[in-house]
Each structure stands twice: as structure tokens, then as C-alpha cells.
Design a protein around this motif. Structure first.
Motif, mmCIF file in Angstrom:
data_model
loop_
_atom_site.group_PDB
_atom_site.id
_atom_site.type_symbol
_atom_site.label_atom_id
_atom_site.label_comp_id
_atom_site.label_asym_id
_atom_site.label_seq_id
_atom_site.Cartn_x
_atom_site.Cartn_y
_atom_site.Cartn_z
ATOM 1 N N VAL A 165 0.711 -1.177 -0.164
ATOM 2 C CA VAL A 165 0.078 0.009 -0.042
ATOM 3 C C VAL A 165 0.954 1.168 -0.009
ATOM 4 C CG1 VAL A 165 -1.797 1.280 1.192
ATOM 5 C CG2 VAL A 165 -1.930 -1.400 1.274
ATOM 6 N N LEU A 166 0.721 2.064 -0.863
ATOM 7 C CA LEU A 166 1.293 3.461 -1.017
ATOM 8 C C LEU A 166 1.462 4.325 0.079
ATOM 9 C CD1 LEU A 166 3.122 5.154 -3.058
ATOM 10 C CD2 LEU A 166 1.082 5.703 -4.080
ATOM 11 N N ASN A 167 2.635 4.709 0.379
ATOM 12 C CA ASN A 167 2.730 5.867 1.485
ATOM 13 C C ASN A 167 2.501 7.276 0.905
ATOM 14 O OD1 ASN A 167 3.872 7.638 3.083
ATOM 15 N ND2 ASN A 167 5.952 6.436 3.577
ATOM 16 N N GLU A 168 1.635 7.669 1.553
ATOM 17 C CA GLU A 168 1.034 9.022 0.924
ATOM 18 C C GLU A 168 1.835 10.192 1.117
ATOM 19 O OE1 GLU A 168 -2.799 10.658 2.407
ATOM 20 O OE2 GLU A 168 -2.819 11.736 0.654
ATOM 21 N N GLU A 169 2.839 10.285 2.073
ATOM 22 C CA GLU A 169 3.845 11.191 2.192
ATOM 23 C C GLU A 169 5.016 10.919 0.855
ATOM 24 O OE1 GLU A 169 4.119 13.546 4.171
ATOM 25 O OE2 GLU A 169 6.222 14.109 3.580
ATOM 26 N N PRO B 217 -0.571 -4.497 -10.678
ATOM 27 C CA PRO B 217 -1.977 -4.569 -10.451
ATOM 28 C C PRO B 217 -2.474 -4.215 -8.971
ATOM 29 C CG PRO B 217 -0.896 -6.536 -10.778
ATOM 30 C CD PRO B 217 0.055 -5.725 -11.153
ATOM 31 N N PRO C 184 -3.576 0.659 -7.054
ATOM 32 C CA PRO C 184 -4.455 1.571 -7.792
ATOM 33 C C PRO C 184 -4.008 2.770 -8.435
ATOM 34 C CG PRO C 184 -5.347 1.474 -5.663
ATOM 35 C CD PRO C 184 -3.992 0.490 -5.454
ATOM 36 N N PRO C 185 -4.684 3.235 -9.293
ATOM 37 C CA PRO C 185 -4.147 4.549 -9.695
ATOM 38 C C PRO C 185 -4.380 5.635 -8.614
ATOM 39 C CG PRO C 185 -6.038 3.929 -11.245
ATOM 40 C CD PRO C 185 -5.766 2.653 -10.314
ATOM 41 N N PHE C 186 -3.503 6.708 -8.404
ATOM 42 C CA PHE C 186 -3.878 7.695 -7.544
ATOM 43 C C PHE C 186 -4.323 8.945 -8.045
ATOM 44 C CE2 PHE C 186 -2.623 11.580 -4.916
ATOM 45 C CZ PHE C 186 -3.514 11.109 -3.707
ATOM 46 N N LEU C 187 -5.386 9.399 -7.759
ATOM 47 C CA LEU C 187 -5.802 10.888 -8.359
ATOM 48 C C LEU C 187 -5.789 12.004 -7.537
ATOM 49 C CD1 LEU C 187 -7.471 8.358 -10.004
ATOM 50 C CD2 LEU C 187 -8.755 10.202 -10.914
ATOM 51 N N HIS D 278 -7.300 -1.836 -13.471
ATOM 52 C CA HIS D 278 -7.893 -1.997 -12.208
ATOM 53 C C HIS D 278 -9.258 -1.898 -12.154
ATOM 54 C CE1 HIS D 278 -3.675 -0.261 -11.391
ATOM 55 N NE2 HIS D 278 -3.436 -1.161 -10.324
ATOM 56 N N VAL E 71 -12.114 -0.045 -8.341
ATOM 57 C CA VAL E 71 -11.378 1.111 -7.506
ATOM 58 C C VAL E 71 -12.225 2.227 -7.739
ATOM 59 C CG1 VAL E 71 -9.559 2.076 -6.981
ATOM 60 C CG2 VAL E 71 -9.144 -0.195 -7.704
ATOM 61 N N ASN F 71 -8.789 6.780 -3.901
ATOM 62 C CA ASN F 71 -7.637 6.423 -3.611
ATOM 63 C C ASN F 71 -7.197 5.682 -2.595
ATOM 64 O OD1 ASN F 71 -6.924 8.426 -5.682
ATOM 65 N ND2 ASN F 71 -6.827 10.263 -4.368
ATOM 66 N N ARG F 72 -6.340 4.704 -2.665
ATOM 67 C CA ARG F 72 -5.876 3.758 -1.533
ATOM 68 C C ARG F 72 -4.379 3.880 -1.187
ATOM 69 N NH1 ARG F 72 -4.568 -1.401 -0.651
ATOM 70 N NH2 ARG F 72 -4.311 -1.626 -2.731
ATOM 71 N N VAL F 73 -4.160 4.932 -0.166
ATOM 72 C CA VAL F 73 -2.887 5.031 0.579
ATOM 73 C C VAL F 73 -2.847 4.907 1.897
ATOM 74 C CG1 VAL F 73 -2.162 6.879 -1.316
ATOM 75 C CG2 VAL F 73 -3.300 7.588 0.440
ATOM 76 N N ARG F 74 -1.671 4.898 2.349
ATOM 77 C CA ARG F 74 -1.693 4.780 3.767
ATOM 78 C C ARG F 74 -0.733 6.106 4.294
ATOM 79 N NH1 ARG F 74 3.300 3.327 5.561
ATOM 80 N NH2 ARG F 74 4.791 2.631 3.912
ATOM 81 N N PRO F 75 -1.122 6.335 5.634
ATOM 82 C CA PRO F 75 -0.287 7.402 6.178
ATOM 83 C C PRO F 75 1.208 7.059 6.663
ATOM 84 C CG PRO F 75 -1.670 6.435 7.755
ATOM 85 C CD PRO F 75 -1.874 5.807 6.711
#
Lengths: 472, 92
Positions: A49-53, A272, A275-278, B52, B55, B58-62
Motif C-alpha cells: 500500500v502506497l505511502n501518501e507522504e 495490479p 490502484p491509480p492515484f488521483l 484496475h 477501485v 485513492n488507496r494510500v496509507r499514512p
């Protein structure tokens, strides 16, 4: 005569506490394989899972580099088989990086301002570290999955010196933005360099990629070496092979890396699991709020506003902390030139003496400004000012407080000085008589005695005028 | 599947394949590729690629550190190790 054409691929470790796709600690120098988990060790069935920072910092850099920012950013898998990456692929950005087509100005080696175009800025993960020993290789995955940002320039640089100047200015930029410490010797900034040569007006020549460059000085030397090597090859009718070469820092040469089986096909495809980030409004606002006045602009503004030399401008704009410190002290004291001189001279000496950084020292912009104001208003002399600066470092007190406590304020009125002169005349009556009789040589002796009696606090002009009056 | 391509792929993955393996795997991979060929035959003209599905947001983590409790176990499970390093044949 050949022209050198250079493009850079710069990698920086982003300033995130955790890794890019898992919550492991992103820190250097721990015991091997302590900051690892099933995600960064590439176990099957895990979900990164992508780190938003990391994403915010990536966009922040892309924005500062004037890129077109992606409204929908996507990750790809770059497939390669090498045990530094246990998944057998690296999560990176290929099709939709956070930014493309930017440009940034920098001050070239000769002082002129040049513009470098940025091809793209993309986020990815770092690989693990390997140690090769005898018939085995040791793998440590603490670094695997660190957030890494890659900035790819267009081939707009034309010399080793300019490449070095650009890298140093890029390093300042990421430090100003607070996204990376940019230390090349610690591996938080790395740079692969593409070099080709051509005759003026001709299309680009065959490029060679140079790796293993861990200082800006090596990059400059490697480009210069490679320019000569390629020119010699062309002059002797040899073909330049498109290849990867390694910099050998012991011999100051580039050496061909044994080429791998054919050319690598990374078979990029969309990742996969991510997911894309908008970016939404809040995200854009965060990116915007992190923009700062860039180092070059700041240097120009401070130089013009306070009448600094190029050398002084470079010095005070070197870091954001220094620039803030300088600007505050310069405004507060109304004497930017003197503040720059303090910072470059005596303050550096004190910092070296106490082995401190400016950040950690007891000197504040307020204290430096106060010191300069005491000096400018004639309340202290330069010698006393240096003593007070030393006292700030020794005692962590305001210069004015130390001045009062130690009675170091200058003697600037005749009223204060007269009784002291009286005493000196009494003590050295024969000298006084001799001077009055015409022996002017001994005047200096009396000046010295007055200075001694006042611990150097008497204003020299006042001493001279008072003595002249008394001696006729 | 061209045997040369299979050999290249195996070499990239640092896997040694004998003659028998190559023939056997060559058939298996050819079967897989034939299946992909069927998909390739579909008309996707004018369609946006679906990277994808399902979805929405947005799926992100802090950026928060949560050390994995599994680190030691994962190291223990290594077929070969030296201290905390994973040991593999020299790949340099």
C-alpha cells in the motif's frame, strides 16, 4: 572539436519514516534484515500500500521542477531477476509518472544562468544491499522498499563542470524542499550519467551510461574522461558501443561493465496491486503549501536586497536554515553586508572551535543582529564585538547582557574619559613633560596607557582628541 | 516457443535448465502462450485499458512506522543465513 552531451538520472531517498509500500522503518545502519516484513521481502499474497507522504514529496519535487503534474498517476512493474529485489520486479512508474516535461534554472560553472529540461520525475522503491564474498552473496533487505524518487534530465548539459554545478544546485533544491538530505556519500542521492559526444550541429552520438558515481567530483571527472575516450575512439575510426561503464575511482577511468546476456527487456506492465492515484483538492493544496522560494531565486533576491557579492550570496543561500538566519539578522540589524561577513568569518571560527552547527549553536539571528547594532551605534568596538560573540558561544547569553555584566561598553564621552587621562598623566609625569618639551614620539605610549587603563574600551578618536587638547 | 527465448528467460532468472527440462517447459510455455494468443485475437479497438477494476477511491496509507513482528521468523526461515544475512550463491 567535439561537444559533450550529458543527461543525468538522479535518485534521491525521500524523507519518509516508513518504506514506500509497507510500514517498515526506513532507516539506515540497523542490523541486517531487521526492518523487513512479508511485503518488502516479496512474499506471495501480500498487498503493498502506497505511502501518501512519499507521493506528496514526489509531487512537491515535480512541481518545483516546473513539470506537468499527472492528474492520474500509476505504478508499473519493472521485471528483472537479481537477488537485490526479492520480488523479481521493482515497483516504479513508467507510463504515468508524477511529473513530465519540466525545466529548472541553475548557475553554471562560469556564473551564467542555464536551463535544464526535465524529462520526467517518478517514484519507485529502492533495492536491498548485497555483499559478495567468495562463493556466496549476502543479502540485506533493510533498504528494499525505501521510497526513491528518480529525476531524469534531458541531455542539456555540456560539460563535466556544468554537470557538477547542476547536481550541487539540485542537492540544494531537495534540501530546501525538505524532501531528502541529498547526501551522496551516504547513498541518499545517486546519479547515473549518460555521456555522448558530437560535432557541432550533428545529431546526438551514441551514448554511454556511467554508474558507480558517488560524489559530484567523480561525476565531473568521469564525464571529462569519457569525453576524451570517445573522441579518441572516433578519431581512430572506432565505433562507440552503447554500454554501461563503471567509474573506477582508484584509477580515474571508466571501465566497461561485462555486458549481460543481450539487452534487458524489463517487460513493464501496470502494477495490479497499486490502484491509480488521483490527487484531490486537499492533496494539491498540500503540494502547494510545501513549495518554497527556490535556492537560486533566493540567492538573487538576498544578493540584490543587501548588496552582497556573488561569494556572499552563495554562502548565505547554501541552506534554507542559513538563508533564513541571514535574512532575519540582516533585517533586524539593518546591515546585511556586515551580517554576511560575520557569518562567513568569525561565526564560522566559533562554530569550528566549539564543533557546532549553526542550528545547534547558541547564536540566534536576534543575537547576531544585536551585536551588529551595538557595533553600528558605536557602543562597542570591533575587538569587543568579537569578545562578545565568543561570550555568546561560551555563556549562551545575549551580547548586550554580557556587555553590561562585564562593563564592556565603550567610553565615548569626555566626561567619562577625563578622570582616567588624569591618572595616566599623574603616573607618567616625566613622559608628559617630555612630550610638552617637543618629543612627539612618546605620544603613542600615552595612548597605549589610556587604552590599557580602560581595557580597550575608550573610543580611539576620543583618546586622540583629548590627549591633543591636554598636551597643547 | 522458441528454445532460444526460453534459454534467455532461464538465464535471466539464473535457473539452469537441462535438455529434458527445456523440452518439457518449452511445451508448457507454448501452451500458455497459445492461450494468450486467443485473448490477443479479441477486438479491443477503442476500449480504454482496464488496469484496475472496482477501485473507487485513492488507496494510500499514512507515513507511520509499524515494525513487523515477523522479521525474526522470516530470517529464521531462510534456507541458509549468516548472522542475519540471507546467503545465496555468489551472483556477481
Amino acid at each position: 572539436m567535439y561537444q559533450t552531451v550529458v543527461g543525468l538520472e538522479i535518485h534521491i531517498h525521500l524523507n519518509t519514516k516508513s518504506k514506500a509500500f509497507c510500514s517498515c522503518l526506513a532507516e539506515f545502519g540497523d542490523e541486517p534484515n531487521t526492518n523487513v516484513c512479508p511485503v518488502c521481502l516479496g512474499y506471495p499474497g501480500v498487498l503493498p500500500v502506497l505511502n501518501e507522504e512519499a507521493l506528496t514529496q514526489g509531487y512537491t519535487v515535480a512541481r518545483a521542477l516546473g513539470c506537468n503534474l499527472s492528474q492520474r498517476t500509476l505504478f508499473d512493474r519493472k521485471n528483472y531477476f537479481y537477488p537485490d529485489m526479492p520480488k523479481n520486479y521493482q515497483i516504479t512508474q513508467f507510463h504515468d509518472p508524477v511529473g513530465r516535461d519540466g525545466k529548472i534554472e541553475f548557475q553554471a560553472h562560469d556564473g551564467t544562468i542555464k536551463t535544464i529540461r526535465i524529462h520526467d520525475v517518478h517514484l519507485e522503491e529502492d533495492a536491498g544491499k548485497m555483499i559478495h564474498a567468495g562463493d556466496m552473496s549476502l543479502c540485506d533487505y533493510n533498504r528494499a522498499g525505501y521510497s526513491l524518487l528518480e529525476v531524469v534530465t534531458e541531455p542539456d548539459l555540456t560539460s563535466g563542470e556544468d554537470a557538477e554545478a547542476f547536481l550541487l544546485s539540485f542537492q540544494r533544491l531537495v534540501r530546501y524542499l525538505g524532501v531528502s538530505d541529498g547526501n551522496m556519500d551516504e547513498g541518499s542521492m545517486k546519479c547515473d550519467t549518460n555521456v555522448s559526444i558530437r560535432k557541432a550541429g550533428e545529431p546526438l552520438g551514441t551514448k554511454v551510461e556511467i554508474k558507480n558515481l558517488n560524489s559530484t567530483r567523480f561525476i565531473k571527472k568521469a564525464i571529462e574522461f569519457e569525453t576524451k575516450r570517445q573522441a579518441t575512439a572516433l578519431e581512430t575510426n572506432q565505433r562507440i558501443v552503447q554500454e554501461t561503464r563503471l567509474w573506477n575511482e582508484n584509477r580515474d577511468v571508466t571501465e566497461s561493465m561485462r555486458s549481460k546476456e543481450g539487452s534487458l527487456d524489463y517487460r513493464y506492465f501496470p502494477e495490479p496491486d497499486i490502484p491509480p492515484f488521483l490527487p484531490d483538492a486537499a492533496f494539491w493544496a498540500a503540494v502547494e503549501s510545501r513549495q518554497v522560494e527556490l535556492p537560486l531565486a533566493r540567492k538573487h533576491r538576498l544578493t540584490a536586497a543587501f548588496g552582497l557579492s556573488r561569494e556572499q550570496g552563495d554562502f548565505v543561500a547554501e541552506s534554507r536554515f542559513m538563508a533564513d538566519f541571514f535574512e532575519q539578522a540582516a533585517k533586524e540589524s539593518g546591515n546585511g553586508l556586515a551580517v554576511a561577513n560575520w557569518l562567513m568569518g568569525d561565526v564560522q571560527k566559533e562554530l569550528n572551535h566549539f564543533n557546532l552547527s549553526l542550528e545547534a549553536s547558541p547564536l540566534t539571528p536576534f543575537r547576531l543582529a544585536q551585536l551588529q547594532k551595538l557595533l553600528d551605534s558605536g557602543r562597542i568596538h570591533i575587538k569587543i564585538a568579537k569578545q562578545l560573540l565568543d561570550a555568546v558561544f561560551e555563556q549562551n547569553k545575549d551580547p548586550e547582557v554580557v556587555m553590561r555584566e562585564k562593563g564592556l561598553e565603550a567610553i565615548t564621552t569626555e566626561e567619562q574619559l577625563s578622570p582616567i587621562v588624569d591618572k595616566v598623566f599623574e603616573a607618567h609625569a616625566t613622559v608628559v613633560e617630555a612630550i610638552k618639551a617637543g618629543d612627539a614620539r612618546q605620544k603613542g605610549f600615552l595612548v597605549g596607557q589610556v587604552m590599557k587603563a580602560t581595557d580597550g574600551r575608550a573610543a580611539p578618536a576620543l583618546v586622540n582628541s583629548l590627549l591633543a587638547k591636554r598636551l597643547g | 516457443m522458441d528454445i532460444g527465448e526460453l534459454e534467455t528467460t532461464a538465464a535471466l532468472a539464473q535457473i539452469d535448465l537441462g535438455e529434458g527440462d527445456l523440452a518439457r517447459l518449452g511445451d508448457a510455455v507454448s501452451q500458455m502462450l497459445a492461450y494468450f494468443e486467443k485473448m490477443n485475437a479479441l477486438d479491443t479497438e477503442g476500449l480504454q485499458p482496464t488496469t484496475h477494476a472496482l477501485v473507487k477511491d485513492n488507496r494510500v496509507r499514512p507515513d507511520i512506522v509499524e515494525p513487523s513482528a515477523l522479521a525474526d521468523d522470516l530470517v529464521d526461515r531462510a534456507p541458509e543465513r549468516e548472522d542475519r544475512f540471507f546467503v545465496i550463491p555468489n551472483v556477481l
